[in-house]
Design a protein around this motif. Sequence first.
Motif, short mmCIF file in Angstrom:
data_model
loop_
_atom_site.label_atom_id
_atom_site.label_comp_id
_atom_site.label_asym_id
_atom_site.label_seq_id
_atom_site.Cartn_x
_atom_site.Cartn_y
_atom_site.Cartn_z
N ASP A 2 -4.37 3.24 1.77
CA ASP A 2 -4.36 1.77 1.68
C ASP A 2 -4.40 1.27 0.24
O ASP A 2 -4.42 0.06 0.00
CB ASP A 2 -5.53 1.19 2.47
CG ASP A 2 -5.39 1.46 3.97
OD1 ASP A 2 -4.28 1.30 4.50
OD2 ASP A 2 -6.40 1.83 4.60
N ARG A 61 -2.80 0.54 -3.48
CA ARG A 61 -1.49 0.16 -3.97
C ARG A 61 -1.05 1.08 -5.10
O ARG A 61 -1.89 1.64 -5.81
CB ARG A 61 -1.49 -1.30 -4.42
CG ARG A 61 -1.52 -2.26 -3.22
CD ARG A 61 -1.79 -3.69 -3.62
NE ARG A 61 -1.56 -4.61 -2.50
CZ ARG A 61 -2.34 -4.71 -1.44
NH1 ARG A 61 -3.44 -3.96 -1.35
NH2 ARG A 61 -2.06 -5.57 -0.46
N SER A 63 0.82 -1.21 0.00
CA SER A 63 0.00 0.00 0.00
C SER A 63 0.85 1.26 0.00
O SER A 63 2.05 1.23 0.32
CB SER A 63 -0.92 0.02 1.22
OG SER A 63 -0.16 0.22 2.40
#
Length: 256
Positions: free
Chosen positions: A144, A146, A105
């Motif tokens: 959170d 990616r 993340s």
Amino acid sequence: MSPLLKVEGLSKFYGQRIGCADVSFDLYPGEVMGIVGESGSGKSTLLNCMAGHLPPDAGRVLFDTRADGMRDTVTMSEPERRMLGRTDWAFVHQHARDGLRMNVSAGGNVGERLMAVGARHYGDIRDQAIDWLGRVEIAEDRIDDRPRQFSGGMQQRLQIARNLVTGPRLVFMDEPTGGLDVSVQARLLDLLRGLVREMGLSAIIVTHDLAVVRLLADRLMVMKDGHVVETGLTDQVLDDPQHAYSQLLVSSVLQV
């Protein structure tokens, strides 16, 4: 004021081809050095030799460490160089994917750098990650997500946050705006300029884009065929280039 970095006679060869040859200069605390030249001029080879990514064939890279004064990073042990890369040094790649963990993340990418220097409290790490995402204009609700879910410009900003969160004293940048749209480049340059001034960073920036060094660099080196052909204050070199190759570089930009 003493130099933060002293490069002395740095050379790298690929067989008979010159990567860089006998490059020497001093970099002072809070100073930004730009290195320009066409593709194949040796600027990226020089940067990677200075940053410890390539072993030079000759020369020294002396860095003013916090504990032991000036040390030659070329002769440091690999663990010592790795520690330097986690603490006092940072490297911003042209392609953000080379400087990020794409399966981790955004917050985790920033947090990993903090954990590498000893941070352990999850709440503090997350708070610092949120703060730095905000500083590089990434919304808190993307913490959170990616990196593969981000645009190219956002990935580059995330890479900058990951690199700067630990407060390095020297940042190496390899074409930090390369491959980005013009509007994205402008936004990223404004961000970089602000962070450099706010943090008092020393930096070495390799680029083929003279507009980048005009905006960010205090001093400028022009490279051709592995050699430094001209060096001086950025505005001085760009406004009144003395070497024929520097004149060609500047005039080709003006004619575009």
